[in-house]
Enzyme design. Structure first.
Site, PDB file in Angstrom:
ATOM      1  N   PHE A 424      -1.837  32.018 -63.579  1.00 22.15           N
ATOM      2  CA  PHE A 424      -2.778  30.888 -63.560  1.00 22.15           C
ATOM      3  C   PHE A 424      -3.512  30.708 -64.902  1.00 22.15           C
ATOM      4  O   PHE A 424      -3.283  31.467 -65.833  1.00 22.15           O
ATOM      5  CB  PHE A 424      -3.730  30.967 -62.358  1.00 22.15           C
ATOM      6  CG  PHE A 424      -4.742  32.063 -62.344  1.00 22.15           C
ATOM      7  CD1 PHE A 424      -4.917  32.908 -63.409  1.00 22.15           C
ATOM      8  CD2 PHE A 424      -5.552  32.241 -61.225  1.00 22.15           C
ATOM      9  CE1 PHE A 424      -5.867  33.900 -63.387  1.00 22.15           C
ATOM     10  CE2 PHE A 424      -6.505  33.241 -61.192  1.00 22.15           C
ATOM     11  CZ  PHE A 424      -6.656  34.063 -62.276  1.00 22.15           C
ATOM     12  N   GLU A 425      -4.305  29.711 -64.986  1.00 17.80           N
ATOM     13  CA  GLU A 425      -4.980  29.316 -66.232  1.00 17.80           C
ATOM     14  C   GLU A 425      -3.979  29.102 -67.358  1.00 17.80           C
ATOM     15  O   GLU A 425      -4.243  29.418 -68.503  1.00 17.80           O
ATOM     16  CB  GLU A 425      -5.994  30.386 -66.637  1.00 17.80           C
ATOM     17  CG  GLU A 425      -7.115  30.513 -65.626  1.00 17.80           C
ATOM     18  CD  GLU A 425      -8.434  30.779 -66.312  1.00 17.80           C
ATOM     19  OE1 GLU A 425      -8.607  30.292 -67.423  1.00 17.80           O
ATOM     20  OE2 GLU A 425      -9.284  31.429 -65.700  1.00 17.80           O
ATOM     21  N   GLY A 426      -2.827  28.564 -67.045  1.00 17.22           N
ATOM     22  CA  GLY A 426      -1.761  28.419 -68.038  1.00 17.22           C
ATOM     23  C   GLY A 426      -0.913  29.673 -68.008  1.00 17.22           C
ATOM     24  O   GLY A 426      -1.434  30.758 -68.249  1.00 17.22           O
TER      25      GLY A 426
END
Lengths: 620, 432
Positions: A424-426
């Site tokens: 997550f978060e890229g």
């Protein structure tokens, strides 16, 4: 995307002014205004000593303040939070949430004037170490304030802040960040959610679905990104992304049932649907059509805290596994006496040390006045810490043997929880692209003039370059001024500092060669970019540990020799990794197997299956 | 025994000399020997050139005078139940060996049996080939000294053995250990059938999987299944979906011959669908065909739905949107591209062609049938309703077209006369 880097700075500057000014008042000026971002200069083969050396400190008052605050939080997390129960039931109990709210953890970075704690990034990182002890709570809080309400802090107007931030900071309202759609992950152009301006121009009508929304079921305030029609300067109508603050009470907001996930099971992730939701025009976040930049800013600003969060978790993990290793006996010896077990502890300690150093260095850079763009650094921290978490937890499980695999112990939960960090978060792959490309863009601008001369065949420039290469190949010693009489690195770390200097210098050369070789088509060379990012992450890590260990020695902190050891281990390992990676970046390098790798994957993907015949097959 | 061998040796030697001295002499002195030679002498009646016989050639050049075959033909008379299957074939072979203890004329019988194998449907059965080889008497034809092995020993029998192997080769039957053992017993290690066997063992394994686009050995009988197999064979995209637009009427139904009720099977990939959706309705698209596709011994005719290539000035330049990737820049702001010394692209002259939107295989090749296909396509491609469709069908369907079966290759434009001038309007009327 061309001017994005620059634009980012200016936008960030504009958005940040209010809260940052607030921070500045609170914090004494520790460093002089920065000239350039640290990581970007590494691409040119230079080290911005001022940025990373000496290792940043907080004032005594601040430290006392945060330690005071930290006590109850730590007590709460170690004594009252039952991570196992949260994981099994897939829900954070209401009383736990209430306690979190009463501790003020829902408004850590909300400015004090809006009822938050107004913590600086460094303080936030320190608190995140404790919060990281329970991944579900950490993710819930991060989704609330790192991305959910961050938009309001960064881009919101005064009225929007006054209206929403107090209730969000107190935890009365929970925020969520709604960007991902079924058809749109990182591809903003394929966002389908649409906001249409009503006839009286008083509100927008929002329609669409968002998926994988953390806190989607709990949140009352959503930061939603949707396509709107925007009239361009030349009069043409274009679809552009706009950010909105949407309250659940606006109507038409529904959410699906929580997703059943592998890890972070206590966090609430679900689909959120908007059906004819009427959003007043005042709730547009930033400018109409400026949603893309808002999204980029929010995402870039939220990443650095993962470093300290993971470090906190790892410290705890080392304690638990060390206890096990020192008490379990095999062949009349403790596990701790076996070399293969000892090695794993060294690895865990080293990773924790590096990510901690990187995280606090980055936090301090972010806190520094002058609004530096530290998004590359933050992304590097995220990549390094998420991968470190995964390897360390996996190694810890090795130490624990079967009990690491059992549900009765917390270790398997840690493994499941840490897997999401890489996603997550890229995803780490995407962030590597970001790290490499942003840096290359910077280097490219600087080098373009030089490259142009080279291409044009300017004799002086060519002679210069050739001479430089010749000197390089004759084994020149690189001195970027980290050591020596006025050096910033302590003499006991000279070895590591030389390694860093050498790596940085040749990295700069490699970047130049790569830009010359590939030009703008380097965007397509993802395997090359991955290597560039890997080298850069190592370089940043080396800088951080050298800086931190030097400070520890100079101040005479406790167990500084241990730090020196860790720093030297990491620098040596990273140095050799970098050498290998840099040699892979050379043209016609025998270490580089990209062509073969690409061919294999192409053949597999063409058939969409594993190709080789079974080893037992025969033709006759 | 010794007498016969002496004569044979002499003959072999003389023949060998003949072969060596002058190729014109080959076989001439022996061609008159009647096939059913007295005393069961097995000798070659045909001209023999060992090299040429190892080269694969069509299985059935009848070398023997047809009259001579009548001798064993009765063994292959249809059995009482009339079935021609493996059991009956095996029985015929067994009958031969049982009633012919001296194996008189076994070479002729083997040649005959080889010819009959296809009728009995056993041409791919290894055990039957082994059975045939088993007819040869063992040990008799093995070379006993160096001269035997230098000069072709029992040429006619060796040739017959090679013919068996060759038929195996033509049907892709891989010899096994038993075959090898039989040949060893019959002809010995240093003989031409053995050589053939060794070569087969070497090359068969290498050639077996040489086709990157394998076709199953037994093709489905059902035309719909065959059509979908052919379509999947042609379509490179694995996400493409085969749709049966119309099932054929049952054979016994009275309208079976009605061409409008034949099968229509089509294939289309998601990418083709989206390309069709993007197609400019002002430009017509074409149904072309039939083109032929061979799957083993069966020919399938297919039609394609395609458009002309857009003229260069009308092509949309695919531009990178400014706000596209949330996470990283999709393009760098650099003034130069890849340097020439890092450009490994060969200079390939590529002929660009218009897009193909779908393929279909239908039982009939007339416009009425294909219009049904287009109608079926409209359900999944609503855009098709707005695009004029022109049928460019070449005259006869039963004929092989000169253009190959490759999908990408556009057919030669049919002569103007064949193109149906008014079909476009008709089609539009029909679809509106």
């Amino acid at each position: 995307m061309s001017g994005c880097g620059l634009f980012l700075c200016s936008v960030a500057a504009r958005f940040c002014r209010a809260p940052a000014a607030f921070t500045v008042i609170r914090r004494p000026l520790l460093t002089s205004p920065p000239s350039r971002a640290f990581a970007k200069e590494l691409f040119l083969g230079k080290i911005q000593k001022k940025e990373a050396f000496p290792f940043p400190e907080v004032s005594r008052d601040e430290l006392n303040e945060i330690n005071q605050f930290l006590g109850p939080v730590e007590k709460f997390f170690t004594e009252e939070v039952d991570s196992r129960k949260i994981d099994q039931e897939g829900k954070i109990p209401d009383e736990t949430l209430e306690k979190l709210k009463s501790l003020g953890l829902f408004g850590m970075q909300v400015p004090e004037e809006y009822g938050g704690l107004g913590l600086s990034n460094t303080m936030y990182a320190r608190l995140a170490e404790v919060i990281g002890l329970d991944a579900s709570i950490a993710v819930t809080l991060a989704a609330h304030q790192s991305i959910g309400l961050k938009g309001i802090i960064l881009a919101g107007s005064k009225e929007q802040k006054a209206r929403y931030l107090p209730r969000l900071a107190s935890g009365e309202h929970v925020a969520a960040f709604c960007l991902t759609e079924p058809a749109s992950g990182s591809d903003a152009a394929s966002i389908r959610t649409r906001a249409t301006l009503s006839a009286d121009k008083s509100h927008y009508v929002l329609n669409g679905s968002k998926v994988w929304i953390t806190n989607g079921g709990l949140a009352n305030v959503f930061t939603v990104f949707a396509k709107t029609e925007v009239v361009d300067s030349d009069g043409s109508v274009k679809d552009k992304i706009t950010a909105f603050i949407v309250e659940r009470d606006f109507g038409g907001v529904t959410n699906g049932k929580p997703e059943d996930k592998m890890g972070i099971r206590g966090s609430n992730t679900c689909e959120v649907h908007f059906e004819n939701t009427r959003v007043p025009v005042e709730n547009v976040l930033g400018e109409v059509g400026g949603g893309f930049k808002v999204a980029v800013n929010i995402l870039n600003s939220g990443r650095f805290s993962m470093g300290s969060m993971v470090a906190g978790m790892l410290k705890k993990l080392i304690e638990m596994t060390a206890e096990y290793a020192c008490t379990r006996k095999q062949f009349n010896r403790n596990l701790s006496e076996f070399g293969l077990i000892q090695e794993k502890f060294a690895l865990m300690a080293q990773k924790a040390y590096v990510m901690e150093s990187m995280a606090y260095l980055t936090a301090a850079m972010l806190d520094a006045p002058g609004f530096p763009d530290c998004s590359i650094e933050a992304a590097m921290v995220k990549v390094f810490s998420s991968e470190g978490a995964w390897t360390c937890v996996s190694e810890a499980l090795q130490i624990l043997g079967s009990s690491g695999y059992a549900r009765d112990y917390p270790y398997e939960r840690l493994l499941r929880d840490s897997r999401i960090l890489l996603i997550f978060e890229g995803t780490n792959e995407i962030l590597r692209m970001y790290i490499a490309l942003t840096g290359l863009q910077h280097a490219g601008r600087i080098l373009t003039a030089r490259v142009k001369e080279l291409k044009r065949g300017n004799v002086t420039t060519i002679m210069e370059t050739v001479g430089q290469r010749l000197r390089d190949s004759l084994g020149r010693t690189v001195d970027l001024g980290l050591t020596g009489k006025l050096g910033v690195v302590h003499p006991s770390l000279v070895d590591g500092a030389h390694k860093l200097e050498e790596n940085v210098y040749y990295f700069g050369r490699s970047v130049e060669t790569l830009l010359l070789r590939f030009g703008k088509t380097i965007v397509e060379e993802q395997l090359v970019l991955k290597r560039v990012a890997n080298v850069l992450i190592n370089l940043y890590g080396m800088t951080a540990v050298l800086s931190r260990a030097s400070r520890s020695i100079r101040l005479g902190l406790r167990d500084q020799d241990h730090e020196v050891l860790l720093a030297n281990i990491f620098c040596s390992e990273a140095y050799h990794q970098n050498l290998f990676t840099l040699s892979q970046l050379d043209k016609h390098s025998p270490e580089n197997l990209d062509d073969m790798v690409k061919k294999v994957s192409q053949q597999i993907l063409e058939k969409r299956a594993y190709i080789c015949t079974h080893p037992l097959d025969r033709t006759s | 025994m010794s007498w016969a061998q002496a004569i044979l040796l002499a003959r072999g030697a003389s023949r060998g000399w003949g072969g060596i001295c002058s190729t014109a002499l080959t076989g001439a002195p022996f061609s008159q020997v009647p096939p059913q030679a007295p005393r069961g002498l097995r000798c070659s009646a045909a001209a023999h050139n060992p090299d040429s016989s190892l080269v694969p050639h069509p299985p059935e050049p009848p070398r023997r005078p047809v009259k001579a075959l009548a001798v064993h033909e009765e063994l292959f008379r249809p059995a009482l139940d009339g079935a021609r299957n493996k059991a009956n074939f095996v029985r015929a072979v067994q009958n031969f060996t049982e009633y012919n203890v001296h194996k008189r004329g076994h070479v002729d019988f083997i040649y005959l049996a080889l010819r009959k194998m296809r009728e009995y449907g056993v041409e791919r059965d290894l055990s039957v080939y082994n059975l045939l080889l088993d007819i040869f008497p063992k040990e008799v034809f093995r070379p006993r000294n160096i001269f035997h092995s230098i000069f072709l020993h029992y040429p006619r029998q060796q040739e017959c053995g090679i013919a068996v192997l060759e038929q195996m080769e033509n049907h892709g039957v891989m010899p096994n250990k038993e075959t090898e053992f039989l040949l060893l017993q019959i002809f010995g290690r240093k003989s031409y059938p053995m050589l053939k066997l060794v070569r087969m063992k070497l090359w068969f394994t290498r050639f077996k999987n040489i086709n990157p686009f394998p076709v199953p050995r037994d093709l489905p009988q059902d035309p719909v299944d065959l059509a979908s197999l052919a379509l999947q064979h042609m379509e490179p995209d694995l996400s493409a979906r085969v749709t049966t637009y119309q099932m054929p009427l049952l054979k016994d139904s009275p309208d079976a011959m009605d061409p409008t009720e034949t099968h229509i099977v089509g294939i289309q990939s998601p990418e083709q669908q989206s390309a069709l959706a993007r197609h400019d309705p002002a430009r017509p698209i074409f149904v072309e065909g039939p083109f032929s596709l061979w799957l083993r011994d069966k020919c399938v005719y297919y039609h394609i739905l395609r458009a002309d290539l857009l003229p260069p000035e009308e092509r949309e330049v695919e531009e990178i949107p400014e706000e596209w990737n949330i996470y990283y820049p999709m393009q760098l702001d650099l003034a130069y591209g890849r340097s020439s010394w890092d450009d490994y692209e060969f200079n390939i002259d590529e002929v660009e062609e218009g897009p193909v939107f779908a393929i279909c295989v239908a039982g009939a090749h007339d416009q009425a049938t294909l219009a049904k296909w287009i109608q079926g396509l409209q359900e999944t491609n609503p855009a098709l309703a707005r695009i004029p469709v022109v049928f460019r069908l070449s005259g006869s369907s039963g004929e092989l077209l000169p253009s190959s079966s490759e999908l990408e290759e556009p057919p030669p434009p049919p002569p103007e006369g064949q193109e149906e001038e008014d079909s476009q309007q008709r089609q539009q009327q029909g679809q509106s």
